[in-house]
Design a protein around this motif. Structure first.
Motif, PDB file in Angstrom:
ATOM      1  N   TYR A  16       3.570 -11.847  12.670  1.00 57.68           N
ATOM      2  CA  TYR A  16       2.202 -11.936  13.195  1.00 57.68           C
ATOM      3  C   TYR A  16       1.156 -11.584  12.138  1.00 57.68           C
ATOM      4  N   LEU A  17       1.485 -10.658  11.236  1.00 56.90           N
ATOM      5  CA  LEU A  17       0.475 -10.127  10.322  1.00 56.90           C
ATOM      6  C   LEU A  17       0.561 -10.678   8.899  1.00 56.90           C
ATOM      7  N   HIS A  18       1.515 -11.555   8.615  1.00 54.37           N
ATOM      8  CA  HIS A  18       1.802 -11.898   7.220  1.00 54.37           C
ATOM      9  C   HIS A  18       0.626 -12.521   6.475  1.00 54.37           C
ATOM     10  N   ASP A  19      -0.290 -13.192   7.175  1.00 54.60           N
ATOM     11  CA  ASP A  19      -1.437 -13.804   6.493  1.00 54.60           C
ATOM     12  C   ASP A  19      -2.713 -12.975   6.577  1.00 54.60           C
ATOM     13  N   VAL A  20      -2.669 -11.887   7.304  1.00 53.89           N
ATOM     14  CA  VAL A  20      -3.872 -11.079   7.516  1.00 53.89           C
ATOM     15  C   VAL A  20      -4.368 -10.433   6.224  1.00 53.89           C
ATOM     16  N   ILE A  21      -3.433 -10.195   5.277  1.00 50.17           N
ATOM     17  CA  ILE A  21      -3.830  -9.571   4.005  1.00 50.17           C
ATOM     18  C   ILE A  21      -3.586 -10.509   2.817  1.00 50.17           C
ATOM     19  N   ASP A  22      -3.402 -11.798   3.088  1.00 45.45           N
ATOM     20  CA  ASP A  22      -3.085 -12.755   2.023  1.00 45.45           C
ATOM     21  C   ASP A  22      -4.284 -12.961   1.098  1.00 45.45           C
ATOM     22  N   GLU A  23      -4.044 -12.892  -0.197  1.00 52.61           N
ATOM     23  CA  GLU A  23      -5.120 -12.975  -1.191  1.00 52.61           C
ATOM     24  C   GLU A  23      -5.884 -14.292  -1.152  1.00 52.61           C
ATOM     25  N   LYS A  24      -5.225 -15.376  -0.746  1.00 52.30           N
ATOM     26  CA  LYS A  24      -5.922 -16.664  -0.725  1.00 52.30           C
ATOM     27  C   LYS A  24      -6.828 -16.817   0.493  1.00 52.30           C
ATOM     28  N   LEU A  25      -6.695 -15.900   1.444  1.00 52.80           N
ATOM     29  CA  LEU A  25      -7.453 -15.990   2.687  1.00 52.80           C
ATOM     30  C   LEU A  25      -8.424 -14.839   2.889  1.00 52.80           C
ATOM     31  N   VAL A  26      -8.184 -13.720   2.191  1.00 49.25           N
ATOM     32  CA  VAL A  26      -8.972 -12.506   2.395  1.00 49.25           C
ATOM     33  C   VAL A  26      -9.682 -12.120   1.108  1.00 49.25           C
ATOM     34  N   THR A  27     -10.960 -11.845   1.198  1.00 48.64           N
ATOM     35  CA  THR A  27     -11.739 -11.481   0.016  1.00 48.64           C
ATOM     36  C   THR A  27     -11.367 -10.099  -0.496  1.00 48.64           C
ATOM     37  N   ASP A  28     -11.252  -9.144   0.396  1.00 48.87           N
ATOM     38  CA  ASP A  28     -10.942  -7.758   0.024  1.00 48.87           C
ATOM     39  C   ASP A  28      -9.583  -7.385   0.610  1.00 48.87           C
ATOM     40  N   THR A  29      -8.535  -7.581  -0.161  1.00 53.43           N
ATOM     41  CA  THR A  29      -7.186  -7.321   0.339  1.00 53.43           C
ATOM     42  C   THR A  29      -6.940  -5.834   0.571  1.00 53.43           C
ATOM     43  N   ALA A  30      -7.558  -4.977  -0.240  1.00 56.86           N
ATOM     44  CA  ALA A  30      -7.380  -3.527  -0.066  1.00 56.86           C
ATOM     45  C   ALA A  30      -7.953  -3.077   1.275  1.00 56.86           C
ATOM     46  N   ALA A  31      -9.131  -3.564   1.606  1.00 59.43           N
ATOM     47  CA  ALA A  31      -9.748  -3.207   2.880  1.00 59.43           C
ATOM     48  C   ALA A  31      -8.942  -3.765   4.046  1.00 59.43           C
ATOM     49  N   ALA A  32      -8.444  -4.995   3.893  1.00 61.43           N
ATOM     50  CA  ALA A  32      -7.633  -5.608   4.949  1.00 61.43           C
ATOM     51  C   ALA A  32      -6.347  -4.819   5.164  1.00 61.43           C
ATOM     52  N   SER A  33      -5.731  -4.384   4.068  1.00 62.07           N
ATOM     53  CA  SER A  33      -4.493  -3.601   4.165  1.00 62.07           C
ATOM     54  C   SER A  33      -4.745  -2.257   4.841  1.00 62.07           C
ATOM     55  N   ALA A  34      -5.852  -1.639   4.505  1.00 64.28           N
ATOM     56  CA  ALA A  34      -6.193  -0.349   5.118  1.00 64.28           C
ATOM     57  C   ALA A  34      -6.398  -0.509   6.620  1.00 64.28           C
ATOM     58  N   GLU A  35      -7.026  -1.595   7.014  1.00 63.70           N
ATOM     59  CA  GLU A  35      -7.261  -1.841   8.444  1.00 63.70           C
ATOM     60  C   GLU A  35      -5.944  -2.067   9.179  1.00 63.70           C
ATOM     61  N   VAL A  36      -5.027  -2.812   8.549  1.00 62.67           N
ATOM     62  CA  VAL A  36      -3.717  -3.050   9.161  1.00 62.67           C
ATOM     63  C   VAL A  36      -2.952  -1.735   9.304  1.00 62.67           C
ATOM     64  N   THR A  37      -2.989  -0.916   8.267  1.00 64.06           N
ATOM     65  CA  THR A  37      -2.315   0.386   8.321  1.00 64.06           C
ATOM     66  C   THR A  37      -2.850   1.238   9.459  1.00 64.06           C
ATOM     67  N   GLN A  38      -4.163   1.281   9.585  1.00 62.64           N
ATOM     68  CA  GLN A  38      -4.794   2.056  10.657  1.00 62.64           C
ATOM     69  C   GLN A  38      -4.376   1.523  12.017  1.00 62.64           C
ATOM     70  N   PHE A  39      -4.347   0.200  12.144  1.00 66.37           N
ATOM     71  CA  PHE A  39      -3.965  -0.421  13.412  1.00 66.37           C
ATOM     72  C   PHE A  39      -2.515  -0.095  13.768  1.00 66.37           C
ATOM     73  N   LEU A  40      -1.606  -0.268  12.821  1.00 69.25           N
ATOM     74  CA  LEU A  40      -0.195  -0.014  13.088  1.00 69.25           C
ATOM     75  C   LEU A  40       0.058   1.454  13.438  1.00 69.25           C
ATOM     76  N   THR A  41      -0.634   2.333  12.749  1.00 73.57           N
ATOM     77  CA  THR A  41      -0.501   3.760  13.043  1.00 73.57           C
ATOM     78  C   THR A  41      -0.943   4.054  14.474  1.00 73.57           C
ATOM     79  N   ALA A  42      -2.034   3.427  14.870  1.00 78.96           N
ATOM     80  CA  ALA A  42      -2.555   3.636  16.226  1.00 78.96           C
ATOM     81  C   ALA A  42      -1.600   3.116  17.286  1.00 78.96           C
ATOM     82  N   GLN A  43      -0.785   2.126  16.921  1.00 80.51           N
ATOM     83  CA  GLN A  43       0.187   1.564  17.862  1.00 80.51           C
ATOM     84  C   GLN A  43       1.486   2.351  17.895  1.00 80.51           C
ATOM     85  N   GLY A  44       1.579   3.411  17.082  1.00 77.90           N
ATOM     86  CA  GLY A  44       2.760   4.260  17.106  1.00 77.90           C
ATOM     87  C   GLY A  44       3.857   3.887  16.126  1.00 77.90           C
ATOM     88  N   PHE A  45       3.567   2.978  15.194  1.00 72.84           N
ATOM     89  CA  PHE A  45       4.560   2.644  14.174  1.00 72.84           C
ATOM     90  C   PHE A  45       4.752   3.845  13.250  1.00 72.84           C
TER      91      PHE A  45
END
Length: 219
Positions: A57-86
């Motif tokens: 589900y998440l493989h393209d959410v942080i893809d460099e060809k699609l996202v301008t700021d990959t670091a910010a996108a990765s941080a958001e994904v990390t925060q989201f996954l943590t909130a879901q209990g991963f």
């Protein structure tokens, strides 16, 4: 939370990020990759389904060809996954998959070995890049970035670096089949994916033969 509840939340997060994509990597692509991953995982019950489907589900959410700021996108994904209990271990595995499954990583030899879950997601993503769907996505992607459809004088590139692969200045849509798409069949990890890839490969070969015959007014 149950696995079903967690994956439903992951699905909605992915949809919120990829729903407006116009490059062939939209949520329809994501859903097909998830569906293919779920199909492949049936042959590998030892694989963790939650990690596999989440990475799909998440493989393209942080893809460099699609996202301008990959670091910010990765941080958001990390925060989201943590909130879901991963757990930290699960998040590390999911990022290992997302960070190393892209085709461009193979060009510079920087890809780290993928766990079985990652091999399944990578195969699912590659399967969606070939066959009839792959043909339509290649045309859609090339049109989005203003590529020529075909120019017999422009030969397919070989032995590309990452930077060369990303440079679309003299790329054509038809050349992309020879530069990447036709190579994916032999890069599949799992036996289940290799079997599915055989038919999709032939679909592309038939399309290219017909395309060139029509281009040259032979058909």
């Amino acid at each position: 939370m149950t696995a079903a509840t967690v994956l439903a939340a992951v699905r909605e997060f992915s949809k919120s990020k990829m729903g407006d994509d116009e490059t062939g990597h939209g949520f329809d692509h994501i859903q097909r990759v998830v569906g293919l991953a779920d199909r492949l995982i049936q042959s590998y019950p030892e694989a963790d389904r939650v990690e596999t489907v989440t990475a799909a589900y998440l493989h393209d959410v942080i893809d460099e060809k699609l996202v301008t700021d990959t670091a910010a996108a990765s941080a958001e994904v990390t925060q989201f996954l943590t909130a879901q209990g991963f757990s930290t271990t699960q998040i590390t595995t999911i990022f290992l998959i997302m960070d190393n499954m892209s085709y461009h990583k193979t060009l510079d030899g920087t890809a780290k070995p993928l766990p079985l879950e990652g091999q399944i997601v990578q195969d699912a993503d590659r399967l969606d890049a070939i066959g009839a769907i792959g043909i339509s996505r290649a045309i859609y992607f090339g049109g989005h970035f203003g590529e020529k459809i075909y120019d017999p004088a422009v030969k397919p590139r070989t032995a590309m670096t990452h930077a060369e692969y990303r440079n679309l200045d003299n790329e054509t849509i038809i050349n992309h089949f020879y530069e990447k798409l036709l190579t994916l069949k032999d890069l599949m990890n799992t036996a289940a994916a290799k079997q599915l890839a055989e038919h999709r490969q032939q679909v592309m070969l038939d399309f290219l033969a017909e395309y060139k015959a029509e281009w040259n007014a032979e058909a």
